[in-house]
Design a protein around this motif. Structure first.
Motif, PDB file in Angstrom:
ATOM      1  N   PRO A 197     -23.992  58.378   1.572  1.00 22.34           N
ATOM      2  CA  PRO A 197     -23.438  57.744   0.362  1.00 22.34           C
ATOM      3  C   PRO A 197     -22.313  56.753   0.671  1.00 22.34           C
ATOM      4  N   LEU A 198     -21.545  57.023   1.712  1.00 19.63           N
ATOM      5  CA  LEU A 198     -20.477  56.099   2.089  1.00 19.63           C
ATOM      6  C   LEU A 198     -21.052  54.780   2.601  1.00 19.63           C
ATOM      7  N   LEU A 199     -22.112  54.881   3.397  1.00 20.32           N
ATOM      8  CA  LEU A 199     -22.732  53.678   3.954  1.00 20.32           C
ATOM      9  C   LEU A 199     -23.587  52.948   2.935  1.00 20.32           C
ATOM     10  N   ASP A 200     -24.131  53.681   1.957  1.00 18.91           N
ATOM     11  CA  ASP A 200     -24.882  53.025   0.879  1.00 18.91           C
ATOM     12  C   ASP A 200     -23.997  52.011   0.156  1.00 18.91           C
ATOM     13  N   GLU A 201     -22.715  52.359  -0.022  1.00 19.05           N
ATOM     14  CA  GLU A 201     -21.782  51.440  -0.678  1.00 19.05           C
ATOM     15  C   GLU A 201     -21.585  50.164   0.132  1.00 19.05           C
ATOM     16  N   LEU A 202     -21.758  50.273   1.449  1.00 24.17           N
ATOM     17  CA  LEU A 202     -21.610  49.123   2.343  1.00 24.17           C
ATOM     18  C   LEU A 202     -22.941  48.435   2.600  1.00 24.17           C
ATOM     19  N   GLN A 203     -23.997  48.990   2.042  1.00 18.20           N
ATOM     20  CA  GLN A 203     -25.363  48.505   2.247  1.00 18.20           C
ATOM     21  C   GLN A 203     -25.741  48.514   3.733  1.00 18.20           C
ATOM     22  N   LEU A 204     -25.381  49.619   4.409  1.00 14.18           N
ATOM     23  CA  LEU A 204     -25.711  49.816   5.814  1.00 14.18           C
ATOM     24  C   LEU A 204     -26.405  51.148   6.012  1.00 14.18           C
ATOM     25  N   THR A 205     -27.310  51.190   6.965  1.00 17.90           N
ATOM     26  CA  THR A 205     -27.857  52.458   7.420  1.00 17.90           C
ATOM     27  C   THR A 205     -26.928  52.991   8.513  1.00 17.90           C
ATOM     28  N   TYR A 206     -27.100  54.231   8.894  1.00 15.82           N
ATOM     29  CA  TYR A 206     -26.255  54.793   9.944  1.00 15.82           C
ATOM     30  C   TYR A 206     -26.406  54.018  11.260  1.00 15.82           C
ATOM     31  N   PRO A 207     -27.626  53.724  11.732  1.00 15.25           N
ATOM     32  CA  PRO A 207     -27.738  52.935  12.969  1.00 15.25           C
ATOM     33  C   PRO A 207     -27.101  51.542  12.842  1.00 15.25           C
ATOM     34  N   GLN A 208     -27.223  50.910  11.685  1.00 19.72           N
ATOM     35  CA  GLN A 208     -26.580  49.613  11.479  1.00 19.72           C
ATOM     36  C   GLN A 208     -25.055  49.748  11.534  1.00 19.72           C
ATOM     37  N   TYR A 209     -24.541  50.828  10.981  1.00 20.86           N
ATOM     38  CA  TYR A 209     -23.104  51.100  11.021  1.00 20.86           C
ATOM     39  C   TYR A 209     -22.628  51.223  12.465  1.00 20.86           C
ATOM     40  N   LEU A 210     -23.408  51.899  13.297  1.00 22.54           N
ATOM     41  CA  LEU A 210     -23.034  52.040  14.706  1.00 22.54           C
ATOM     42  C   LEU A 210     -22.974  50.680  15.396  1.00 22.54           C
ATOM     43  N   VAL A 211     -23.944  49.818  15.100  1.00 22.36           N
ATOM     44  CA  VAL A 211     -23.926  48.455  15.652  1.00 22.36           C
ATOM     45  C   VAL A 211     -22.657  47.735  15.203  1.00 22.36           C
ATOM     46  N   MET A 212     -22.335  47.844  13.930  1.00 22.93           N
ATOM     47  CA  MET A 212     -21.152  47.163  13.409  1.00 22.93           C
ATOM     48  C   MET A 212     -19.872  47.713  14.046  1.00 22.93           C
ATOM     49  N   LEU A 213     -19.810  49.027  14.281  1.00 20.43           N
ATOM     50  CA  LEU A 213     -18.634  49.599  14.944  1.00 20.43           C
ATOM     51  C   LEU A 213     -18.403  48.948  16.303  1.00 20.43           C
ATOM     52  N   VAL A 214     -19.478  48.765  17.061  1.00 19.85           N
ATOM     53  CA  VAL A 214     -19.358  48.128  18.375  1.00 19.85           C
ATOM     54  C   VAL A 214     -18.883  46.683  18.211  1.00 19.85           C
ATOM     55  N   LEU A 215     -19.463  45.959  17.261  1.00 21.54           N
ATOM     56  CA  LEU A 215     -19.071  44.561  17.056  1.00 21.54           C
ATOM     57  C   LEU A 215     -17.643  44.430  16.524  1.00 21.54           C
ATOM     58  N   TRP A 216     -17.191  45.386  15.748  1.00 19.46           N
ATOM     59  CA  TRP A 216     -15.802  45.333  15.280  1.00 19.46           C
ATOM     60  C   TRP A 216     -14.841  45.566  16.444  1.00 19.46           C
ATOM     61  N   GLU A 217     -15.267  46.295  17.453  1.00 21.40           N
ATOM     62  CA  GLU A 217     -14.442  46.508  18.648  1.00 21.40           C
ATOM     63  C   GLU A 217     -14.471  45.285  19.552  1.00 21.40           C
ATOM     64  N   GLN A 218     -15.654  44.678  19.663  1.00 19.19           N
ATOM     65  CA  GLN A 218     -15.867  43.572  20.597  1.00 19.19           C
ATOM     66  C   GLN A 218     -16.747  42.552  19.897  1.00 19.19           C
ATOM     67  N   ASP A 219     -16.158  41.499  19.391  1.00 18.60           N
ATOM     68  CA  ASP A 219     -16.857  40.552  18.514  1.00 18.60           C
ATOM     69  C   ASP A 219     -18.057  39.871  19.159  1.00 18.60           C
ATOM     70  N   SER A 220     -18.014  39.604  20.431  1.00 20.66           N
ATOM     71  CA  SER A 220     -19.152  38.956  21.079  1.00 20.66           C
ATOM     72  C   SER A 220     -19.652  39.860  22.192  1.00 20.66           C
ATOM     73  N   ILE A 221     -20.921  40.235  22.112  1.00 16.71           N
ATOM     74  CA  ILE A 221     -21.496  41.168  23.073  1.00 16.71           C
ATOM     75  C   ILE A 221     -22.971  40.833  23.243  1.00 16.71           C
ATOM     76  N   SER A 222     -23.493  41.079  24.416  1.00 17.40           N
ATOM     77  CA  SER A 222     -24.918  40.841  24.637  1.00 17.40           C
ATOM     78  C   SER A 222     -25.728  42.002  24.053  1.00 17.40           C
ATOM     79  N   VAL A 223     -26.971  41.725  23.746  1.00 17.69           N
ATOM     80  CA  VAL A 223     -27.857  42.785  23.247  1.00 17.69           C
ATOM     81  C   VAL A 223     -27.961  43.890  24.296  1.00 17.69           C
ATOM     82  N   ARG A 224     -28.031  43.495  25.561  1.00 22.47           N
ATOM     83  CA  ARG A 224     -28.123  44.489  26.645  1.00 22.47           C
ATOM     84  C   ARG A 224     -26.899  45.408  26.645  1.00 22.47           C
ATOM     85  N   ASP A 225     -25.702  44.829  26.531  1.00 23.77           N
ATOM     86  CA  ASP A 225     -24.483  45.641  26.541  1.00 23.77           C
ATOM     87  C   ASP A 225     -24.374  46.504  25.282  1.00 23.77           C
ATOM     88  N   LEU A 226     -24.826  45.975  24.161  1.00 26.47           N
ATOM     89  CA  LEU A 226     -24.843  46.768  22.930  1.00 26.47           C
ATOM     90  C   LEU A 226     -25.768  47.968  23.100  1.00 26.47           C
TER      91      LEU A 226
END
Length: 139
Positions: free
Chosen positions: A24-53
């Motif tokens: 329900p928390l992520l529904d408000e952000l229109q994110l799935t849990y796996p998408q949220y995990l991707v965003m967490l990584v990008l919020w830590e490191q704005d530019s990253i390769s797909v391989r490193d992600l």
């Protein structure tokens, strides 16, 4: 062997319960849990390769590709081939993706409250789960 005696079932049940609490928390952000995990990584490191992600999330690029396409279509990130290496794709946050971080700031607090662990228990749980992951991954 009883089901309740199986560590694998305890891990499975805990994972499902925690993920359900996120929903329900992520529904408000229109994110799935796996998408949220991707965003967490990008919020830590704005530019990253797909391989490193993929390495950070312990996911294959074939699993990441659909997630990244949906996040890009939602205007949260950009995928661009790196000029120095056409095989490498860089991921960067858009303005909307960066702004979403502010709205998502309450998620970890809400989940932490729901888990009801002391700081010491939280640290111990993470330590044990990381050890378990490393041990199982080695074999």
């Amino acid at each position: 062997m009883l089901l309740d005696d199986q560590l694998c079932f305890a891990l499975y049940a805990a994972s499902r319960a925690v993920t359900a609490r996120y929903r329900p928390l992520l529904d408000e952000l229109q994110l799935t849990y796996p998408q949220y995990l991707v965003m967490l990584v990008l919020w830590e490191q704005d530019s990253i390769s797909v391989r490193d992600l993929g390495a950070a999330l312990q996911l294959e690029s074939s699993t990441l590709s659909p997630l990244l396409k949906r996040l890009e279509a939602g205007g949260l990130l950009r995928r661009e081939r790196r000029p120095e290496d056409e095989r490498s794709v860089a991921l960067t946050l858009t303005e909307a993706g960066a702004r979403l971080r502010e709205r998502a700031a309450t998620v970890p607090l809400a989940i932490g409250d729901a888990m009801g662990l002391t700081p010491e228990q939280d640290a111990t749980a993470k330590q044990l789960l990381r050890l378990l992951t490393a041990n199982v991954s080695e074999r």
